[in-house]
Design an enzyme around this catalytic site. Structure first.
Site, PDB file in Angstrom:
ATOM      1  N   GLU A  92      14.741  56.933  -8.045  1.00 39.60           N
ATOM      2  CA  GLU A  92      14.007  55.699  -7.699  1.00 39.60           C
ATOM      3  C   GLU A  92      12.926  55.986  -6.658  1.00 39.60           C
ATOM      4  O   GLU A  92      12.858  55.339  -5.602  1.00 39.60           O
ATOM      5  CB  GLU A  92      14.977  54.596  -7.226  1.00 39.60           C
ATOM      6  CG  GLU A  92      15.921  54.164  -8.338  1.00 39.60           C
ATOM      7  CD  GLU A  92      16.642  52.848  -8.110  1.00 39.60           C
ATOM      8  OE1 GLU A  92      16.568  52.270  -7.009  1.00 39.60           O
ATOM      9  OE2 GLU A  92      17.286  52.373  -9.071  1.00 39.60           O
ATOM     10  N   GLU A 101      21.030  54.754 -14.683  1.00 39.52           N
ATOM     11  CA  GLU A 101      21.723  53.681 -13.945  1.00 39.52           C
ATOM     12  C   GLU A 101      21.599  52.409 -14.762  1.00 39.52           C
ATOM     13  O   GLU A 101      20.494  51.983 -15.088  1.00 39.52           O
ATOM     14  CB  GLU A 101      21.127  53.476 -12.552  1.00 39.52           C
ATOM     15  CG  GLU A 101      21.442  54.605 -11.598  1.00 39.52           C
ATOM     16  CD  GLU A 101      21.035  54.323 -10.148  1.00 39.52           C
ATOM     17  OE1 GLU A 101      21.031  53.148  -9.721  1.00 39.52           O
ATOM     18  OE2 GLU A 101      20.697  55.303  -9.462  1.00 39.52           O
TER      19      GLU A 101
HETATM   20  O1  AHR Z   1      23.723  51.927  -7.882  1.00 35.98           O
HETATM   21  C1  AHR Z   1      23.351  51.390  -6.662  1.00 35.98           C
HETATM   22  C2  AHR Z   1      21.884  51.664  -6.343  1.00 35.98           C
HETATM   23  O2  AHR Z   1      21.075  51.024  -7.274  1.00 35.98           O
HETATM   24  C3  AHR Z   1      21.444  53.105  -6.416  1.00 35.98           C
HETATM   25  O3  AHR Z   1      21.704  53.799  -5.250  1.00 35.98           O
HETATM   26  C4  AHR Z   1      19.980  52.978  -6.622  1.00 35.98           C
HETATM   27  O4  AHR Z   1      19.445  54.081  -7.322  1.00 35.98           O
HETATM   28  C5  AHR Z   1      19.830  51.669  -7.371  1.00 35.98           C
HETATM   29  O5  AHR Z   1      18.859  50.866  -6.821  1.00 35.98           O
END
Ligand code: AHR
Length: 519
Positions: free
Chosen positions: A203, A323
């Site tokens: 991210e 994710e």
């Molecule tokens: O999964 C929780 C958080 O969500 C992670 O650390 C981040 O990559 C995303 O914003």
């Protein structure tokens, strides 16, 4: 007379064929039709689509996996046995670590050597707690060995150096004599580990450095240059991809980085309910809202892939969704920075429709990692000291294991809508595959919490002998497992399926996930 009867039947047939086009949720759902092309499968559903993500966040790593060698909780070299056994049962293929946002703050050298001498740090993203670095590179790779999965390590671009990233890969994978390989040996590991998946930042449009896509693309090229392949170890380099529908990010990365990356990582969380963000206290409006948002994954993948195709016609760069999942309010009384949430039948449906979408896009989606395996967000496993339970989401991953590395079978579905207020979504989600032994598996979700969905399935190119099934459902959409009642939601045998001349007929219970196996 005979001719007239034939015409009536023909007209009725035409009418029925046309019905799905105009079908509304208010109508009886007797015309849900599925065609499975058993003879047209060509793409493999990578087992890595069923991957996981575990961050140094809340009680995921500490308590969730790591209890330490001296813990009364049964463990192997500090890693709890019950959690490893549960994860082996769902055949976890790959585990992403150490973050997440944590990855761009993590300095791997703090997590090696004698544990008592490891420096501490503040986990600024997640609760401001002190991280003692007791779980580091050796412990993570041991965890992957114990589970029997591939490691996927995410490196630090946001606050780390190129040298640091280069040396981490050398430390893990170099076989010969070198400063990093010697350091590894000094820390008790003679042989290098095999490491395939490596993420160059996380991210980086947000917590990983707030970069523009142009700046990150340059950073990726620079950092990735030094992520070396040592000996026979070949690294699959994964670039930070877009946040949900940020199509510009994908465009710039594909244009400026192109094939220097093997994968581009999309992140998409479908959120929670509309009127309530509680994981367990919600109404049908919230059920509908969350599932509608989960279905958006299909549109996101389609549109990002369209952009990727412009620059990479031969589809060499994979889309990785590293994710994804639901994100509810934390459980009352728990640390807001720990993201501990319960998990209901609704979350099982989120997982099941999302996995069906990934299966359907397996020609481009090589890996996906649900967030996060234990005690955080849409977890598969919850722990409370020595106790452990599995969630409805866990059961979906278990039910879907037959899809791992199976051949996707193309499907065409004409189904009723599930209507709520003025909005509607398809009531049924499906994907089908054929495993290496020739058995076909069809995973169905009925998103409608009120009505059963009868389906007439035609299986083209195969003659069926038998159909068996398992189903995950519950009387209440809020049903979930607790430490006192760990088996409230669990798969049961499913008998409401029968083989027909054309294929099979099945009636999906309301709010259910059903997997049918066909021989
Ligand atoms: O999964 C929780 C958080 O969500 C992670 O650390 C981040 O990559 C995303 O914003």
């Amino acid at each position: 007379m005979k001719t007239r009867l034939f015409s009536c039947v023909a007209i009725l047939g035409l009418f029925l064929a046309w019905l799905p086009e105009v079908f509304s949720a208010d109508d009886a759902a007797t015309v849900n039709r599925l065609v499975i092309h058993a003879d047209r499968g060509k793409d493999t559903i990578s087992r890595f689509i069923y991957g996981h993500f575990s961050e140094h966040l809340g009680r995921c790593v500490y308590e969730g996996y790591w209890v330490g060698e001296d813990s009364p909780i049964p463990n192997t070299r500090g890693i709890r046995n019950d959690v490893v056994a549960a994860l082996k049962r769902v055949k976890v293929p790959v585990l992403r670590w150490p973050g997440g946002c944590f990855a761009d703050e993590y300095h791997w050298r703090d997590g090696i050597g004698p544990r008592t001498q490891r420096p501490t740090m503040i986990n600024t993203h997640w609760g401001g707690v002190t991280e003692n670095n007791h779980f580091g590179t050796h412990e993570f790779l041991d965890l992957c060995d114990q589970i029997g999965c591939e490691p996927y390590i995410c490196g630090n671009v946001g606050s780390g150096t190129v040298r640091e990233m280069q040396e981490w890969v050398e430390y893990i994978t170099f076989d010969g004599k070198s400063p990093m390989a010697d350091l590894r040996r000094q820390n008790g590991r003679d042989q290098p580990w095999h490491l395939k998946y490596f993420g160059v930042g996380n991210e980086n449009w947000g917590c990983g450095g707030n970069m523009t896509p142009e700046f990150y693309a340059d950073q990726f090229r620079r950092y990735a240059t030094y992520v070396r392949n040592f000996g026979g170890n070949r690294i699959f380099k994964i670039a930070c991809g877009p946040n949900g529908g940020d199509y510009r990010w994908t465009e710039v990365l594909m244009k400026n980085v192109g094939r220097q990356m093997a994968g581009l990582a999309l992140h998409y969380y479908c959120g929670s309910g509309r009127t309530s963000r509680s994981a367990t206290q919600f109404e049908e409006v919230d059920w509908f809202h969350l599932l509608r948002n989960a279905l958006r994954m299909d549109e996101l993948i389609t549109k990002h892939v369209e952009i990727m195709d412009k620059y990479d016609e031969r589809r060499r760069v994979a889309l990785i969704v590293d994710e994804w999942g639901a994100w509810h309010q934390v459980e009352p009384g728990t640390n807001p920075g720990f993201l501990y949430q319960q998990n209901t039948l609704r979350d099982a449906l989120v997982a099941a429709v999302t996995l069906n979408i990934f299966n359907q896009h397996c020609d481009r989606v090589h890996m996906a990692n649900i967030a996060q395996t234990v005690n955080v967000l849409q977890a598969l496993v919850l722990t409370d000291k020595e106790k452990m339970i599995v969630t409805p989401t866990y059961h979906v991953f278990e039910l879907y294991t037959p899809h791992h590395d199976a051949t996707l079978l193309p499907t065409e579905l004409a189904c009723a809508d599930y209507k709520f207020g003025d909005e509607r979504i398809p009531a049924v989600s499906v994907s089908a595959s054929r495993d290496k032994s020739g058995t076909m598996h069809v995973s169905f979700c009925n998103l409608n919490p009120n009505d059963a969905m009868p389906i007439a399935a035609e299986v083209r190119g195969a003659k069926l002998r038998s159909a068996t099934g398992r189903v995950l459902t519950a009387p209440d959409m809020r049903a979930h497992n607790t430490f006192d009642q760990p088996d409230r939601v669990r798969p049961e045998r499913f008998d409401n399926v029968r083989v027909t001349d054309a294929g099979f007929e099945v009636t999906l219970p309301p709010k259910s996930v059903t997997v049918i196996s066909l021989e």
